[in-house]
Design a protein around this motif. Sequence first.
Motif, PDB file in Angstrom:
ATOM      1  N   UNK A  62       0.908  -1.214  -0.009  1.00 27.63           N
ATOM      2  CA  UNK A  62       0.012  -0.131  -0.140  1.00 27.63           C
ATOM      3  C   UNK A  62       0.877   1.350  -0.145  1.00 27.63           C
ATOM      4  N   UNK A  63       1.383   1.566  -0.962  1.00 25.75           N
ATOM      5  CA  UNK A  63       2.770   2.558  -1.035  1.00 25.75           C
ATOM      6  C   UNK A  63       1.995   3.962  -1.041  1.00 25.75           C
ATOM      7  N   UNK A  64       0.488   3.950  -1.217  1.00 22.26           N
ATOM      8  CA  UNK A  64      -0.161   5.491  -1.117  1.00 22.26           C
ATOM      9  C   UNK A  64      -0.469   5.675  -0.003  1.00 22.26           C
ATOM     10  N   UNK A  65      -0.549   4.837   1.008  1.00 22.10           N
ATOM     11  CA  UNK A  65      -1.104   4.821   2.438  1.00 22.10           C
ATOM     12  C   UNK A  65       0.074   5.585   3.377  1.00 22.10           C
ATOM     13  N   UNK A  66      -0.535   6.279   4.346  1.00 18.04           N
ATOM     14  CA  UNK A  66       0.387   6.961   5.413  1.00 18.04           C
ATOM     15  C   UNK A  66       0.697   5.818   6.115  1.00 18.04           C
ATOM     16  N   UNK A  67       1.956   5.588   6.627  1.00 16.41           N
ATOM     17  CA  UNK A  67       2.529   4.744   7.937  1.00 16.41           C
ATOM     18  C   UNK A  67       3.305   4.966   8.583  1.00 16.41           C
ATOM     19  N   UNK A  68       3.351   4.712   9.812  1.00 19.00           N
ATOM     20  CA  UNK A  68       4.146   5.149  11.216  1.00 19.00           C
ATOM     21  C   UNK A  68       4.935   3.853  11.444  1.00 19.00           C
ATOM     22  N   UNK A  69       6.128   4.141  12.178  1.00 23.07           N
ATOM     23  CA  UNK A  69       6.900   2.871  12.673  1.00 23.07           C
ATOM     24  C   UNK A  69       6.486   2.848  14.246  1.00 23.07           C
ATOM     25  N   UNK A  70       6.330   1.960  14.713  1.00 23.34           N
ATOM     26  CA  UNK A  70       6.065   1.692  16.064  1.00 23.34           C
ATOM     27  C   UNK A  70       7.297   0.820  16.615  1.00 23.34           C
ATOM     28  N   UNK A  71       7.410   0.982  18.013  1.00 24.20           N
ATOM     29  CA  UNK A  71       8.752   0.507  18.728  1.00 24.20           C
ATOM     30  C   UNK A  71       8.799  -1.016  18.332  1.00 24.20           C
ATOM     31  N   UNK A  72       9.925  -1.743  18.346  1.00 29.73           N
ATOM     32  CA  UNK A  72       9.950  -3.240  18.011  1.00 29.73           C
ATOM     33  C   UNK A  72       9.916  -3.963  19.207  1.00 29.73           C
TER      34      UNK A  72
END
Length: 366
Positions: A62-72
């Motif tokens: 889903x390259x057009x969707x916004x994304x955020x990185x969560x802690x691993x």
Amino acid sequence: MKEFNYKFKRVKHPKTILVAPLHWGLGHATRCIPIIHELVKVGHEVILASDGGALHLLQKEFPKLESIELPSYDIEYSKKGSHFKLKLFINLPHIRKIMKQESKVVNALVKEGKIDGIISDNRLGVYSKKVPSVFITHQLNVLSGNTSWLSSKAHQKVIKKFDECWVPDIDGPGNLSGKLGHLKKPSFSIRYMGILSRMEPKGLPIKYDILCLLSGPEPQRSMLEEKLIQELSTSGRKVLLVRGVVEDESRSETRDSLTIVNFLTTEALEKAIAQSKIIIARSGYTTIMDLAALNKKAYFIPTPGQYEQEYLAHRLKMQRLVPSCKQDDFRIEKLEEISDFKGLSGYKTNQKLRNLFYLFEREREL
């Protein structure tokens, strides 16, 4: 990007939904793909949230969707399956720390008005009391040997914080999760989603004798990869091995009749499975659902020490659907057993996910 061709009706009041799968292998992320497709189709906005390979895979899908990185959570399995539970216990303080960090990220998003709802696939700290929050799991009971009662109660306590629990299975005979996904007297709201898969059957000619699908945390993923290469590289059979390692570009190499690729997109993997006579894979639940959706015959090698996969593999073996063995015991000759088993056939996936989203829409209209 894969498109689903079923009818839909757009929502009157679109919302922004945070979809956050756990990065523990790729199964949690891949089973969220049809949910994300449906959310977008009916008009909702979606923000992707995860870490590592799971986030990378969703960003590619889903390259057009916004994304955020969560802690691993950054948890590795022990090299010895018998030590898995001990290592997980030692990591509990770290898991609690990550849960608090996840909660901090989510609370900030809610406070800033950036999200109106949450779908968490096994991310324990991704929920909010201020917006509708859903927890996806097929493990209402968490098997952990002689501590299964305790681990199940602890998990159910977390699930109760959410407004609803969505289980990717059917409620009744013919289900795939067995005692993992079914409770006699549930004390929280459960909705069964049906068999959930990003894939659809395709009538394609067979190209590969064997397809090996790898995934899951290290070092067990690499250990199985080495064993399969050793067993299959000189077999004379045409083999495709998908390592399950998500990178910027999918690299491949060929050794005699064995082709090795790092990863495949949904469309390419769906095609590879359809073109393969048999599948060798972990008995992860998402893999089982995908193979059931595609009506495939398989051989399972559960991750050593992971009670869930061992239970699922044993259950399917006792039902004479799919043979399996321990990782150390696998030899290429074991594949001859497949002809005596029925395979994962006769299952239909749920394509009416729209009905699950009324929780979010109802809250908006109040």
